[in-house]
Each structure stands twice: as C-alpha cells, then as structure tokens.
Design a protein around this motif. Structure first.
Motif, PDB file in Angstrom:
ATOM      1  N   ILE A 198       0.853  -1.189   0.000  1.00 60.12           N
ATOM      2  CA  ILE A 198       0.000   0.000   0.000  1.00 60.12           C
ATOM      3  C   ILE A 198       0.887   1.237   0.000  1.00 60.12           C
ATOM      4  CG2 ILE A 198      -1.735   1.291   1.287  1.00 60.12           C
ATOM      5  CD1 ILE A 198      -2.645  -1.372   2.499  1.00 60.12           C
ATOM      6  N   ASN A 199       0.795   2.008  -1.034  1.00 57.20           N
ATOM      7  CA  ASN A 199       1.626   3.207  -1.190  1.00 57.20           C
ATOM      8  C   ASN A 199       0.712   4.424  -1.349  1.00 57.20           C
ATOM      9  OD1 ASN A 199       3.489   5.170  -1.841  1.00 57.20           O
ATOM     10  ND2 ASN A 199       4.308   4.130  -3.644  1.00 57.20           N
ATOM     11  N   PRO A 200       0.712   5.304  -0.320  1.00 54.26           N
ATOM     12  CA  PRO A 200       1.588   5.349   0.864  1.00 54.26           C
ATOM     13  C   PRO A 200       0.978   4.612   2.062  1.00 54.26           C
ATOM     14  CG  PRO A 200       0.348   7.376   0.692  1.00 54.26           C
ATOM     15  CD  PRO A 200      -0.040   6.565  -0.502  1.00 54.26           C
ATOM     16  N   TYR A 201       1.849   4.282   3.024  1.00 56.01           N
ATOM     17  CA  TYR A 201       1.429   3.672   4.287  1.00 56.01           C
ATOM     18  C   TYR A 201       2.439   4.065   5.360  1.00 56.01           C
ATOM     19  CZ  TYR A 201      -0.542   0.404   7.619  1.00 56.01           C
ATOM     20  OH  TYR A 201      -1.153  -0.128   8.729  1.00 56.01           O
ATOM     21  N   MET A 202       1.941   4.415   6.556  1.00 49.08           N
ATOM     22  CA  MET A 202       2.813   4.924   7.615  1.00 49.08           C
ATOM     23  C   MET A 202       2.637   4.143   8.908  1.00 49.08           C
ATOM     24  SD  MET A 202       4.719   7.468   6.699  1.00 49.08           S
ATOM     25  CE  MET A 202       4.980   6.522   5.203  1.00 49.08           C
ATOM     26  N   GLY A 203       3.578   3.247   9.204  1.00 52.20           N
ATOM     27  CA  GLY A 203       3.528   2.487  10.443  1.00 52.20           C
ATOM     28  C   GLY A 203       4.066   3.232  11.650  1.00 52.20           C
ATOM     29  N   MET A 204       4.705   4.376  11.437  1.00 52.23           N
ATOM     30  CA  MET A 204       5.279   5.134  12.555  1.00 52.23           C
ATOM     31  C   MET A 204       4.220   5.553  13.566  1.00 52.23           C
ATOM     32  SD  MET A 204       8.547   5.487  12.784  1.00 52.23           S
ATOM     33  CE  MET A 204       8.546   6.834  13.967  1.00 52.23           C
ATOM     34  N   VAL A 205       3.011   5.814  13.105  1.00 50.82           N
ATOM     35  CA  VAL A 205       1.964   6.244  14.026  1.00 50.82           C
ATOM     36  C   VAL A 205       1.666   5.141  15.036  1.00 50.82           C
ATOM     37  CG1 VAL A 205       0.050   5.512  12.520  1.00 50.82           C
ATOM     38  CG2 VAL A 205      -0.301   7.340  14.205  1.00 50.82           C
ATOM     39  N   ASP A 206       1.741   3.884  14.627  1.00 49.90           N
ATOM     40  CA  ASP A 206       1.493   2.773  15.543  1.00 49.90           C
ATOM     41  C   ASP A 206       2.627   2.635  16.568  1.00 49.90           C
ATOM     42  OD1 ASP A 206      -0.864   2.060  14.154  1.00 49.90           O
ATOM     43  OD2 ASP A 206       0.345   0.993  12.656  1.00 49.90           O
ATOM     44  N   LEU A 207       3.846   2.857  16.126  1.00 54.29           N
ATOM     45  CA  LEU A 207       4.981   2.805  17.050  1.00 54.29           C
ATOM     46  C   LEU A 207       4.865   3.889  18.112  1.00 54.29           C
ATOM     47  CD1 LEU A 207       7.746   1.960  18.109  1.00 54.29           C
ATOM     48  CD2 LEU A 207       8.794   3.304  16.257  1.00 54.29           C
ATOM     49  N   LEU A 208       4.567   5.114  17.701  1.00 60.83           N
ATOM     50  CA  LEU A 208       4.464   6.195  18.686  1.00 60.83           C
ATOM     51  C   LEU A 208       3.314   5.946  19.659  1.00 60.83           C
ATOM     52  CD1 LEU A 208       5.235   9.492  16.740  1.00 60.83           C
ATOM     53  CD2 LEU A 208       6.775   7.789  17.713  1.00 60.83           C
ATOM     54  N   ASP A 209       2.209   5.407  19.154  1.00 60.04           N
ATOM     55  CA  ASP A 209       1.095   5.077  20.058  1.00 60.04           C
ATOM     56  C   ASP A 209       1.530   4.036  21.085  1.00 60.04           C
ATOM     57  OD1 ASP A 209      -0.587   6.840  18.759  1.00 60.04           O
ATOM     58  OD2 ASP A 209      -1.664   5.292  17.622  1.00 60.04           O
ATOM     59  N   ASP A 210       2.304   3.060  20.642  1.00 61.75           N
ATOM     60  CA  ASP A 210       2.755   2.009  21.538  1.00 61.75           C
ATOM     61  C   ASP A 210       3.730   2.550  22.585  1.00 61.75           C
ATOM     62  OD1 ASP A 210       2.364  -0.653  22.253  1.00 61.75           O
ATOM     63  OD2 ASP A 210       4.144  -1.357  21.208  1.00 61.75           O
ATOM     64  N   ILE A 211       4.581   3.481  22.167  1.00 63.01           N
ATOM     65  CA  ILE A 211       5.488   4.141  23.124  1.00 63.01           C
ATOM     66  C   ILE A 211       4.661   4.895  24.174  1.00 63.01           C
ATOM     67  CG2 ILE A 211       7.162   6.007  23.404  1.00 63.01           C
ATOM     68  CD1 ILE A 211       8.366   5.175  20.705  1.00 63.01           C
ATOM     69  N   ASP A 212       3.654   5.622  23.726  1.00 64.21           N
ATOM     70  CA  ASP A 212       2.826   6.390  24.663  1.00 64.21           C
ATOM     71  C   ASP A 212       2.155   5.491  25.694  1.00 64.21           C
ATOM     72  OD1 ASP A 212       3.503   8.622  23.228  1.00 64.21           O
ATOM     73  OD2 ASP A 212       1.552   8.862  22.253  1.00 64.21           O
ATOM     74  N   ASN A 213       1.729   4.321  25.252  1.00 60.37           N
ATOM     75  CA  ASN A 213       0.963   3.431  26.132  1.00 60.37           C
ATOM     76  C   ASN A 213       1.843   2.442  26.904  1.00 60.37           C
ATOM     77  OD1 ASN A 213      -1.517   4.503  25.247  1.00 60.37           O
ATOM     78  ND2 ASN A 213      -1.486   3.204  23.426  1.00 60.37           N
ATOM     79  N   PHE A 214       3.149   2.506  26.684  1.00 60.98           N
ATOM     80  CA  PHE A 214       4.040   1.524  27.285  1.00 60.98           C
ATOM     81  C   PHE A 214       4.244   1.814  28.763  1.00 60.98           C
ATOM     82  CE2 PHE A 214       8.315  -0.450  27.882  1.00 60.98           C
ATOM     83  CZ  PHE A 214       7.936  -1.749  27.555  1.00 60.98           C
TER      84      PHE A 214
END
Length: 214
Positions: A198-214
């Motif tokens: 899928i172009n474009p696709y941004m997985g960074m948003v999921d990483l930052l959410d996971d950092i916030d909830n860690f």
C-alpha cells in the motif's frame, strides 16, 4: 527486638527495544520524541538498539535474536523500523518473508511506504500522493519547500534537529497517518492489502502510540 527487614527485591522493568534501518534519521527522531513526551520512565525503558542490520529480514532477525536472549523478560516489546523502498531494491517477496517471520515471533513492524520521509512530510502537509522512492519524494513533494517556510535549509536525512523542526505538526501527522492508512487498506486491490503493498502507508503512528501506552 524487631527482626531486621529484608531489603526489598527490585522487580525488573519490562523494556521496549527498537531496531531501525537508519543509523541516524529514525533513531534521532525517536529519541527526540522520547525527550518531547518528557516521561522519565519511558526514557529509561524504551531503547533504540544499535545495529548494523538494514534490510527487512535482517532487522527482524536481530529483533528475534534479542527476544530469545535469556535476559529478555516475558513482557518485553520489540519493534523494527524500516522503509518499503522501491521494488527494484526490496521485492514484495522479501517484505512478505520479513512480515511472516515477525508475526510468528511476536515482533512489531513500523513500515514506512515508501520511506520515512513521508512521515516527516505529514507533519507539514496533508497528502496521500504516492512516491516511488526517497529521491522521488524529495524531488517532487513539498518537503523542501515546507522546510524553507520554516527558515530551514532543505531536508537532510541525518539531521539531529528534524523532530524539533516538525514537532509543531506532530498531532496533524498522527491524524493524517491514521486516515491515510485506513484509506489505503480500504482501497487496496484484493490480495494486495499488506503494508508493503500500500503506497503510501505509515507504520510510525502505531509505534508512537505504543510508546505512549508503554
């Protein structure tokens, strides 16, 4: 006479380990983000690991090896961060192999399709335009023009100040990425609905959410 108290046993904290394709760009951004959210606890347990690995499969293997380390705790979280790049560099088969390995071993992937710079671009403009690779994005997108609006030079990959330059648009980037990813999934051709397809696709948003909830 009361018995002396035994020293309290310190319970080890779980950690999040992040393995990045880039040696500077992505680590600089993530570490600056950790400084930005200002959580001492997260800063102490979320770590960008040093690695010389830079292909999807190699990065997933590095994360798996770390997860299998005897010192790893059961609740430790592992992420790998890499770009889709163009098909001539990394085939769909290579990305599918990395994804399968990661899913089997519980490794998370933050994939940027086509490159991490699209995530930076979303801080500055609302777009869903596809690009073939980083060179195409840098040449034809609004990235450099937006940096100049902020009284900066053209975008430079390894700059340590990228996050500070674009952080005012972080909330916009997250909102845009969620919308972009949902649209990409919804409009994907049958059998071509994986992140790397899928172009474009941004997985960074999921990483930052996971950092916030860690």
């Amino acid at each position: 006479m009361p018995k002396p108290r035994k020293p309290a046993t310190q319970i080890p904290e779980k950690t999040m380990k992040i393995f990045c394709e880039g040696e500077k760009t992505e680590p600089n951004y993530i570490n600056s983000y950790l400084d930005h959210i200002g959580s001492t606890n997260q800063q102490s347990v979320v770590r960008v690991e040093k690695t010389r690995k830079n292909t999807p499969v190699q990065l997933v293997e590095a994360a798996i090896n770390a997860k299998n380390n005897p010192a790893t705790l059961p609740d430790d979280i592992f992420w790998v961060v890499y770009d889709r790049e163009n098909v001539a560099k990394y085939t769909d088969a290579l990305h599918a192999k990395a994804r399968k390995m990661a899913d089997q071993k519980g490794i998370n992937i933050a994939l940027s399709n086509v490159c991490f710079e699209y995530w930076i671009l979303l801080h500055l403009v609302d777009t869903q335009a596809p690009y073939s690779d980083f060179k195409d994005l840098k040449k034809t997108s609004a990235l450099n023009a937006e940096f100049k609006k902020l009284d900066c030079d053209n975008y430079e990959k390894s700059s340590a100040t990228i996050f500070d330059i674009v952080k005012h648009g972080l909330d916009n980037a997250r909102t845009r990425a969620v919308r972009l990813n949902a649209a990409g999934k919804q409009n994907a051709q049958h059998g071509r609905d994986q992140d790397h397809q899928i172009n474009p696709y941004m997985g960074m948003v999921d990483l930052l959410d996971d950092i916030d909830n860690f």
